[in-house]
Design a protein around this motif. Structure first.
Motif, mmCIF file in Angstrom:
data_model
loop_
_atom_site.group_PDB
_atom_site.id
_atom_site.type_symbol
_atom_site.label_atom_id
_atom_site.label_comp_id
_atom_site.label_asym_id
_atom_site.label_seq_id
_atom_site.Cartn_x
_atom_site.Cartn_y
_atom_site.Cartn_z
ATOM 1 N N ARG A 61 13.354 -16.537 13.659
ATOM 2 C CA ARG A 61 12.441 -16.859 14.762
ATOM 3 C C ARG A 61 12.379 -18.369 15.032
ATOM 4 N N SER A 92 20.961 -11.753 14.607
ATOM 5 C CA SER A 92 19.685 -11.855 13.891
ATOM 6 C C SER A 92 18.532 -12.235 14.817
ATOM 7 N N VAL A 94 18.150 -10.981 17.922
ATOM 8 C CA VAL A 94 17.824 -9.867 18.823
ATOM 9 C C VAL A 94 16.468 -9.224 18.498
ATOM 10 N N PRO A 95 16.145 -8.924 17.231
ATOM 11 C CA PRO A 95 14.815 -8.353 16.975
ATOM 12 C C PRO A 95 13.666 -9.301 17.352
ATOM 13 N N GLU A 96 13.935 -10.598 17.320
ATOM 14 C CA GLU A 96 12.909 -11.575 17.680
ATOM 15 C C GLU A 96 12.758 -11.713 19.202
ATOM 16 N N PRO A 98 14.071 -9.255 22.128
ATOM 17 C CA PRO A 98 14.818 -8.063 22.542
ATOM 18 C C PRO A 98 15.569 -8.204 23.866
ATOM 19 N N ALA A 101 19.369 -8.731 23.843
ATOM 20 C CA ALA A 101 20.317 -7.648 23.550
ATOM 21 C C ALA A 101 21.185 -7.296 24.753
ATOM 22 N N LEU A 130 23.335 -3.818 16.374
ATOM 23 C CA LEU A 130 21.994 -4.391 16.283
ATOM 24 C C LEU A 130 21.339 -4.491 17.658
ATOM 25 N N CYS A 131 22.152 -4.677 18.693
ATOM 26 C CA CYS A 131 21.636 -4.830 20.054
ATOM 27 C C CYS A 131 21.241 -3.500 20.694
ATOM 28 N N TYR A 134 17.715 -2.179 21.429
ATOM 29 C CA TYR A 134 16.877 -3.025 22.284
ATOM 30 C C TYR A 134 17.378 -3.093 23.727
#
Length: 163
Positions: A61, A92, A94-96, A98, A101, A130-131, A134
């Protein structure tokens, strides 16, 4: 900003060792490392990418604001080793963030389609996986390119297993 790229590169690598032992030093010098992402010398850029990627493992983040610079490197660099780090970092993030993605899918798919480097190919497929969770649009639908990209990744993974 020493005139010799070799010394700039070595300084960045030394700073990483300092950050590991003295994390507060990161605040004092991070702007200079960030500036090295735009350096004329590709070895200096590669060292900056390596250091930032290693630092981001603990808390991605904190490096979200660098996503545009890393996206530019993703779409413009031909250095496979640096691209591996860039792909890992963007994955890494992408979750932070979205929304990143959907923007990453096509450039990552282009890497899967075009690179002969197996390690980069693997990292690109991994980042796509991972993308995918999202990628939904606000109306709940998936982008039109997703089925093709999923098939591309499945074929690539199948080839990995068969080799």
């Amino acid at each position: 900003q020493h005139p010799q790229p070799y010394l700039r590169k070595k300084a960045i690598l030394c700073l990483f060792k300092v950050f590991v032992k003295y994390p507060q030093g990161l605040r004092l010098t991070f702007a200079q490392i960030q500036n090295c992402l735009n350096d004329q010398n590709s070895a200096v850029v590669s060292c900056a990418v390596n250091v930032i990627t290693e630092l981001s493992d603990k808390n991605p983040r904190n490096y979200l604001h660098l996503a545009p610079a890393f996206f530019d490197l993703l779409t413009s660099s031909s250095n496979n080793w640096m691209l591996i780090k860039v792909v890992k970092l963007l994955g890494s993030l992408v979750p932070e963030e979205p929304r990143l993605a959907r923007k990453l899918l096509e450039p990552l798919a282009d890497i899967v389609r075009n690179t002969p480097a197996k390690s980069l190919l693997y990292e690109a497929v991994h980042a796509i996986t991972l993308c995918l969770p999202y990628c939904r649009k606000s109306d709940g639908s998936m982008p039109a390119s997703v089925p093709e990209i999923v098939a591309l990744c499945a074929q690539t993974l199948k080839e990995f297993v068969e080799e």
